[in-house]
Design an enzyme around this catalytic site. Structure first.
Site, PDB file in Angstrom:
ATOM      1  N   SER A  47     -23.108 -46.799   6.979  1.00  0.00           N
ATOM      2  CA  SER A  47     -24.163 -45.756   6.421  1.00  0.00           C
ATOM      3  C   SER A  47     -23.325 -44.380   6.710  1.00  0.00           C
ATOM      4  O   SER A  47     -22.284 -44.249   6.207  1.00  0.00           O
ATOM      5  CB  SER A  47     -24.977 -45.804   8.081  1.00  0.00           C
ATOM      6  OG  SER A  47     -24.249 -45.540   9.449  1.00  0.00           O
ATOM      7  N   GLY A  49     -22.462 -41.904   8.444  1.00  0.00           N
ATOM      8  CA  GLY A  49     -21.408 -41.586   9.370  1.00  0.00           C
ATOM      9  C   GLY A  49     -20.010 -42.003   8.971  1.00  0.00           C
ATOM     10  O   GLY A  49     -19.132 -41.283   8.816  1.00  0.00           O
ATOM     11  N   GLU A  50     -20.039 -43.256   8.569  1.00  0.00           N
ATOM     12  CA  GLU A  50     -18.918 -43.848   8.090  1.00  0.00           C
ATOM     13  C   GLU A  50     -18.154 -43.271   6.839  1.00  0.00           C
ATOM     14  O   GLU A  50     -17.147 -42.953   6.633  1.00  0.00           O
ATOM     15  CB  GLU A  50     -18.873 -45.367   8.118  1.00  0.00           C
ATOM     16  CG  GLU A  50     -18.944 -46.015   9.304  1.00  0.00           C
ATOM     17  CD  GLU A  50     -20.507 -46.164   9.837  1.00  0.00           C
ATOM     18  OE1 GLU A  50     -20.636 -46.767  10.841  1.00  0.00           O
ATOM     19  OE2 GLU A  50     -21.616 -45.501   9.348  1.00  0.00           O
ATOM     20  N   LEU A  51     -19.499 -43.245   5.913  1.00  0.00           N
ATOM     21  CA  LEU A  51     -19.053 -42.637   4.594  1.00  0.00           C
ATOM     22  C   LEU A  51     -18.487 -41.185   4.601  1.00  0.00           C
ATOM     23  O   LEU A  51     -17.433 -40.765   3.904  1.00  0.00           O
ATOM     24  CB  LEU A  51     -20.053 -42.748   3.386  1.00  0.00           C
ATOM     25  CG  LEU A  51     -20.603 -44.348   3.145  1.00  0.00           C
ATOM     26  CD1 LEU A  51     -21.663 -44.570   2.567  1.00  0.00           C
ATOM     27  CD2 LEU A  51     -19.149 -45.117   2.504  1.00  0.00           C
ATOM     28  N   SER A  53     -17.151 -39.475   7.043  1.00  0.00           N
ATOM     29  CA  SER A  53     -15.861 -39.394   7.597  1.00  0.00           C
ATOM     30  C   SER A  53     -14.535 -39.790   6.744  1.00  0.00           C
ATOM     31  O   SER A  53     -13.586 -39.360   6.615  1.00  0.00           O
ATOM     32  CB  SER A  53     -15.657 -40.424   9.015  1.00  0.00           C
ATOM     33  OG  SER A  53     -15.420 -41.866   8.527  1.00  0.00           O
TER      34      SER A  53
END
Length: 397
Positions: A47, A49-51, A53
């Site tokens: 989602s 957040g991961e992308l 970061s």
């Protein structure tokens, strides 16, 4: 065998559902829509957040390779498209779906951010000789316990990973115990630190010293901060509280809590920017509130929600308070506490701790600077990781 059989049964039912129901998102995830674009590197992040970061690494790779980014949410897909990169919803872990997706994309390398473990995806990539990697890999104690009950599923997946960079020592240890190969381990890199480390912190000021931010708060926490604020304001009449709730839809509920304490209700959603208590019931402006506050409580930690990241307030040189429930970031909070950049409080001790810290503006500033130092020391450089990914992507498939 059971997993494979279930997915073979589920796929035609899902295809029928997507056709009858006109569900565009489901059709995309079943790869029944437009043919996916071909790409050298397939990058997957669950989602936003991961992308977010991993954006620095994704854009670095995209300079020399064609990249396709997949995600589980339409919001994240839209965000990546806004970066100028090809993006689509991730294919489901179903036999025909994975075949259609990989036949179209034909990647040289697959990169997973943080961690999702799909047996068919892993097996099909290995069958085609496509290297599989994980960056910022994370494995909580709870997840490790759950996966540990299914060794025949998780071990083959991890054994096929050719390069794995964990975000912390505990995650690395758990992943190795579950089946990751020691030869695949790369230096640890917490992707979530890359963005905060690029932030320029604000200068110290008396206004920041007297601004207390309760960030990303959840139900059951706001009344604690409001009571502590009312008590502290008896000694510090210029004290200001910014109450930034995690879910804006709770705005009316929290506004009632403020009103019950005889405080004026001033809401950001109505355009307000200042006041003794500012209720932030909007999204997308947290940087502004971190910059304004010298003292920050990180929400989701008084109640057992695992806590939110402390690295954003550390980047802005905020002195950090947090509750006892920080299982999402135990290593981070331990490091900040050891450096006297953060302090744990409870529902019962918050008022006392707040009064003690507010009486020492120099302490607030010292804690803020200490937190930023910890961040700068821990962030690490992504160059080695990017080089390893580039080398794998150059393999002929």
């Amino acid at each position: 065998m059971i997993y494979s059989a279930l997915t073979r049964l589920a796929e035609p039912l899902l295809r029928l559902q997507s056709t009858l129901g006109g569900q565009d998102a489901l059709r995309e995830r079943l790869v029944m829509d437009a043919r996916p674009v071909a790409a050298d590197i397939w990058i997957h992040g669950a989602s936003v957040g991961e992308l977010t970061s991993a954006r620095t690494i994704i854009e670095d790779l995209a300079r020399d390779f064609s990249v396709l980014v997949t995600t589980n949410t339409e919001t994240a897909r839209q965000m990546v498209t806004g970066w100028g990169l090809a993006a689509r919803l991730a294919p489901m872990d179903l036999p025909g779906t994975m075949q259609r997706f990989l036949n179209a994309v034909h990647p040289r390398l697959q990169v997973t951010i943080e961690g999702e473990f799909w047996p068919l995806r892993s097996r099909e990539l290995a069958r085609r000789g496509i290297p599989q990697t994980m960056i910022g890999a994370r494995m909580s104690a709870k997840s490790a316990g759950n996966w540990g009950r299914f060794p025949r599923l998780i071990r083959p997946i991890l054994e096929r990973v050719e390069a794995l960079s964990a975000q912390d020592a505990l995650s690395e240890e758990r992943l190795l115990r579950l089946g990751a190969r020691p030869a695949a381990i790369l230096p640890k890199l917490d992707l979530k630190l890359l963005g905060p480390a690029q932030i320029s912190p604000p200068v110290d000021s008396a206004a920041r010293d007297m601004t207390f931010l309760a960030a990303s708060t959840h139900e059951g926490e706001e009344q604690v901060f409001l009571d502590a604020f009312v008590e502290a304001r008896k000694q510090h009449s210029d004290l200001r509280l910014i109450l930034a709730i995690r879910h804006p839809k709770r705005g009316d509920e929290v506004a009632n809590l403020i009103e019950q304490r005889g405080l004026p209700v001033i809401r950001r959603s109505q355009g307000a920017e200042d006041g003794p208590v500012l209720l932030v019931d909007t999204l997308g402006e947290m940087a502004r509130w971190y910059a304004a506050a010298g003292l920050c409580f990180v929400g989701g930690s008084l109640n057992d929600r695992g806590g939110h990241t402390p690295w954003e307030p550390a980047a802005y040189q905020c002195a950090i308070l947090y509750g006892p429930h920080v299982s999402n970031f135990p290593d981070a909070y331990a490091a900040l506490t050891a450096a006297d950049a953060a302090r744990q409080v409870t529902v019962d001790s918050l008022q006392t701790s707040l009064a003690e810290i507010l009486a020492q503006p120099a302490r607030i500033r010292a804690m803020g600077h200490a937190g930023r130092n910890v961040l700068d020391q821990r962030v690490g450089a992504p160059d080695g990781l990017v080089t390893a990914l580039r080398d794998l992507a150059k393999r002929a498939v």
